[in-house]
Design a protein around this motif. Structure first.
Motif, PDB file in Angstrom:
ATOM      1  N   ASN A  69      21.140 -46.251  39.360  1.00 26.23           N
ATOM      2  CA  ASN A  69      21.967 -46.157  38.759  1.00 26.23           C
ATOM      3  C   ASN A  69      23.497 -46.243  38.918  1.00 26.23           C
ATOM      4  O   ASN A  69      23.780 -47.971  40.126  1.00 26.23           O
ATOM      5  N   PHE A  70      24.442 -46.291  38.101  1.00 27.57           N
ATOM      6  CA  PHE A  70      25.418 -47.416  37.976  1.00 27.57           C
ATOM      7  C   PHE A  70      26.241 -47.520  38.993  1.00 27.57           C
ATOM      8  O   PHE A  70      27.351 -48.278  39.012  1.00 27.57           O
ATOM      9  N   SER A  71      26.608 -47.000  40.336  1.00 28.65           N
ATOM     10  CA  SER A  71      27.400 -46.611  41.052  1.00 28.65           C
ATOM     11  C   SER A  71      27.564 -48.301  41.366  1.00 28.65           C
ATOM     12  O   SER A  71      26.553 -48.944  42.299  1.00 28.65           O
ATOM     13  N   ALA A  72      28.315 -48.933  41.765  1.00 27.07           N
ATOM     14  CA  ALA A  72      28.761 -50.134  42.492  1.00 27.07           C
ATOM     15  C   ALA A  72      29.514 -49.789  44.471  1.00 27.07           C
ATOM     16  O   ALA A  72      29.652 -51.219  44.562  1.00 27.07           O
ATOM     17  N   GLY A  73      29.676 -48.611  44.509  1.00 27.11           N
ATOM     18  CA  GLY A  73      30.495 -48.329  45.672  1.00 27.11           C
ATOM     19  C   GLY A  73      31.911 -49.071  45.521  1.00 27.11           C
ATOM     20  O   GLY A  73      32.697 -49.006  46.782  1.00 27.11           O
ATOM     21  N   THR A  74      32.671 -49.127  44.537  1.00 27.49           N
ATOM     22  CA  THR A  74      34.151 -48.921  44.570  1.00 27.49           C
ATOM     23  C   THR A  74      34.896 -47.848  45.415  1.00 27.49           C
ATOM     24  O   THR A  74      35.318 -48.285  46.097  1.00 27.49           O
ATOM     25  N   LEU A 189      31.548 -37.472  50.573  1.00 30.68           N
ATOM     26  CA  LEU A 189      30.087 -37.726  49.728  1.00 30.68           C
ATOM     27  C   LEU A 189      30.817 -38.358  48.624  1.00 30.68           C
ATOM     28  O   LEU A 189      30.482 -37.950  47.617  1.00 30.68           O
ATOM     29  N   ALA A 190      30.930 -39.891  48.265  1.00 32.53           N
ATOM     30  CA  ALA A 190      31.082 -40.563  47.535  1.00 32.53           C
ATOM     31  C   ALA A 190      30.084 -40.754  46.698  1.00 32.53           C
ATOM     32  O   ALA A 190      29.673 -41.624  45.309  1.00 32.53           O
ATOM     33  N   ALA A 191      28.804 -41.209  47.581  1.00 32.03           N
ATOM     34  CA  ALA A 191      27.768 -41.435  46.846  1.00 32.03           C
ATOM     35  C   ALA A 191      26.812 -41.524  45.688  1.00 32.03           C
ATOM     36  O   ALA A 191      26.797 -39.796  45.361  1.00 32.03           O
ATOM     37  N   ALA A 192      26.544 -41.455  44.807  1.00 32.57           N
ATOM     38  CA  ALA A 192      25.669 -41.435  43.611  1.00 32.57           C
ATOM     39  C   ALA A 192      24.281 -40.838  43.872  1.00 32.57           C
ATOM     40  O   ALA A 192      24.160 -42.420  43.714  1.00 32.57           O
ATOM     41  N   SER A 241      33.059 -33.553  48.338  1.00 35.98           N
ATOM     42  CA  SER A 241      31.817 -33.538  47.368  1.00 35.98           C
ATOM     43  C   SER A 241      32.376 -34.017  46.333  1.00 35.98           C
ATOM     44  O   SER A 241      33.523 -33.475  45.852  1.00 35.98           O
ATOM     45  N   PHE A 242      31.881 -35.065  45.618  1.00 40.90           N
ATOM     46  CA  PHE A 242      32.462 -35.060  44.082  1.00 40.90           C
ATOM     47  C   PHE A 242      31.553 -35.131  43.439  1.00 40.90           C
ATOM     48  O   PHE A 242      30.167 -34.994  43.231  1.00 40.90           O
ATOM     49  N   LYS A 243      32.109 -34.517  41.795  1.00 44.65           N
ATOM     50  CA  LYS A 243      31.255 -34.208  41.075  1.00 44.65           C
ATOM     51  C   LYS A 243      31.370 -35.866  39.869  1.00 44.65           C
ATOM     52  O   LYS A 243      32.714 -35.486  39.528  1.00 44.65           O
TER      53      LYS A 243
HETATM   54  O1  PAZ Z   1      30.619 -45.960  43.437  1.00 40.13           O
HETATM   55  P1  PAZ Z   1      31.797 -46.293  41.674  1.00 40.13           P
HETATM   56  O2  PAZ Z   1      32.735 -46.416  42.608  1.00 40.13           O
HETATM   57  O3  PAZ Z   1      31.385 -46.978  41.012  1.00 40.13           O
HETATM   58  O4  PAZ Z   1      31.623 -44.360  41.785  1.00 40.13           O
HETATM   59  C1  PAZ Z   1      32.444 -43.679  42.248  1.00 40.13           C
HETATM   60  C2  PAZ Z   1      31.513 -42.135  41.772  1.00 40.13           C
HETATM   61  C3  PAZ Z   1      31.452 -42.009  40.961  1.00 40.13           C
HETATM   62  C4  PAZ Z   1      29.745 -42.556  41.737  1.00 40.13           C
HETATM   63  C5  PAZ Z   1      31.937 -40.907  42.540  1.00 40.13           C
HETATM   64  O5  PAZ Z   1      33.394 -40.979  42.820  1.00 40.13           O
HETATM   65  C6  PAZ Z   1      31.520 -39.931  42.005  1.00 40.13           C
HETATM   66  O6  PAZ Z   1      31.645 -38.868  41.596  1.00 40.13           O
HETATM   67  N1  PAZ Z   1      29.612 -39.662  43.418  1.00 40.13           N
HETATM   68  C7  PAZ Z   1      29.308 -38.557  43.337  1.00 40.13           C
HETATM   69  C8  PAZ Z   1      28.340 -38.819  42.252  1.00 40.13           C
HETATM   70  C9  PAZ Z   1      27.438 -37.443  41.518  1.00 40.13           C
HETATM   71  O7  PAZ Z   1      26.753 -36.933  42.304  1.00 40.13           O
HETATM   72  O8  PAZ Z   1      27.882 -36.743  40.948  1.00 40.13           O
END
Ligand code: PAZ
Length: 371
Positions: A69-74, A189-192, A241-243
């Motif tokens: 997926n897109f996540s860079a880990g920023t 928990l910010a990992a995608a 958690s992140f959404k």
């Molecule tokens: O890694 P990044 O900075 O490009 O993106 C961050 C993110 C969008 C992955 C994070 O903020 C997030 O929402 N993580 C949970 C994703 C989810 O499973 O809903």
């Protein structure tokens, strides 16, 4: 390749019974355990687990292809820096080759480190030397100082994962260690994390051949480990958690549904394209966790959450969503800083700085509520 799905969805328990632990799990778990023990002995020290980056789903066990997926880990790398600056010890559980605290400022694509350097020619026959160009020194200095500080104090531990299976096993292991911190432990928990995976018995051994024609994949749903994490693995931890959504209309209802379903403290909602500029904190009006199994009832008086997670019923309970009084939302926006005359969007402030500031107080209140 066509793979048929198993009839029963994986529960967390059946997942860990059937999917093999990754190589190196024991060593990594031991490192994380030692780190937690070291900081547990320091009175009042808070420890945060930051998960960061995307997970892969390999299609072959000799992996040539995988889903990603897109996540860079920023988000994770930046947040880890701010947690360190606020005195936390940080376990940074991150995707291999994703951005890391401190070095993220000099990523090869955005700010290659060779561009920082200048050559000083030799004056007397000795070899030339290299220095950081004066115009970069000012910005590099605080980063380097914070990096050295984290290294010398040992307050940052980085551990890598790659696949969703690696991630799940490592998360379980680190949570078992962090549970002993009680309320001093925070989970960010910010990992995608992939919602879908291929059970190992259906993963091809060798590179899938194109001779087969089309490729159809049927994947199983990854079990929702947040539920046992909150309710069994670490009942006292402060859990964020992140959404992520791409449809903004879903952000708040789905964040509320997650809180309702899992019973943790906070969901940070973000929309894909605006995630660097604004996020929303969604939380219950009270600090207490709902009793086991009662989270859903708090919203709508039945055991069915207003929006089910993918893979379950997608039924939307509008009546439940309209009962807003149980929840509150706080938006953090860089644009607001600009309006207030501060450095906002495209300035020097990063949204993660605002997020961590907001979290400090909430975590402290969570700790104080028990002691
Ligand atoms: O890694 P990044 O900075 O490009 O993106 C961050 C993110 C969008 C992955 C994070 O903020 C997030 O929402 N993580 C949970 C994703 C989810 O499973 O809903």
């Amino acid at each position: 390749m066509s793979a048929s799905s198993s009839s029963q969805p994986f529960s967390t328990e059946s997942y860990f019974q059937t999917q093999r632990p990754p190589a190196g799990l024991k060593e990594k778990s031991e490192k994380m355990h030692q780190f937690v023990e070291k900081w547990k002995a320091v009175n009042g020290k808070k420890v945060v687990l930051v998960t960061s980056g995307g997970t892969t789903v390999p299609l072959e066990s000799n992996t040539v292809r995988f889903l990603d997926n897109f996540s860079a880990g920023t988000r994770g790398a930046t947040s880890a820096e701010y947690f360190l600056s606020q005195g936390y010890a940080v376990i940074f559980l991150h995707r291999l080759h994703s951005l890391r605290p401190f070095s993220r400022h000099y990523s090869h694509s955005l700010n290659p480190f060779l561009d920082l350097l200048s050559i000083v020619p030799s004056s007397s026959g000795s070899s030339s030397s290299i220095v950081v160009s004066p115009d970069h020194t000012k910005s590099l200095l605080p980063i380097l100082q914070a990096y050295h500080e984290a290294q010398s104090s040992g307050s940052l531990l980085s551990v890598e994962f790659q696949t969703v299976n690696d991630y799940l096993w490592l998360l379980k292991a680190v949570t078992a260690s962090m549970a002993s911190l009680g309320r001093r432990g925070m989970f960010y928990l910010a990992a995608a994390v992939s919602d879908f995976f291929l059970p190992e018995e259906r993963v091809a051994e060798h590179k899938i051949q194109s001779l087969q024609g089309t490729l159809s994949l049927e994947m199983d749903q990854v079990p929702k480990v947040l539920k046992p994490l909150v309710q069994e693995w670490t009942p006292e931890g402060y859990i964020v958690s992140f959404k992520l959504e791409t449809d903004t209309q879903l952000l708040i209802p789905k964040s509320r549904a997650a809180l309702s379903r899992y019973g943790h403290q906070l969901v940070i909602g973000n929309e894909l394209h605006r995630r660097k500029y604004e996020v929303v904190f969604v939380e219950r009006n009270s600090m207490s966790k709902p009793e086991k199994g009662t989270g859903d009832d708090r919203i709508k008086g039945t055991a069915t959450p207003p929006i089910m997670e993918s893979g379950e019923s997608e039924k939307l309970d509008v009546a439940g969503l309209e009962q807003k009084e149980e929840y509150k939302e706080t938006w953090l926006r860089l644009d607001d800083l600009k309006d207030e005359g501060g450095k906002g969007r495209d300035g020097e402030v990063e949204i993660e700085e605002l997020i961590i500031k907001e979290l400090l107080d909430r975590h402290q209140r969570w700790i104080d509520a028990r002691e």
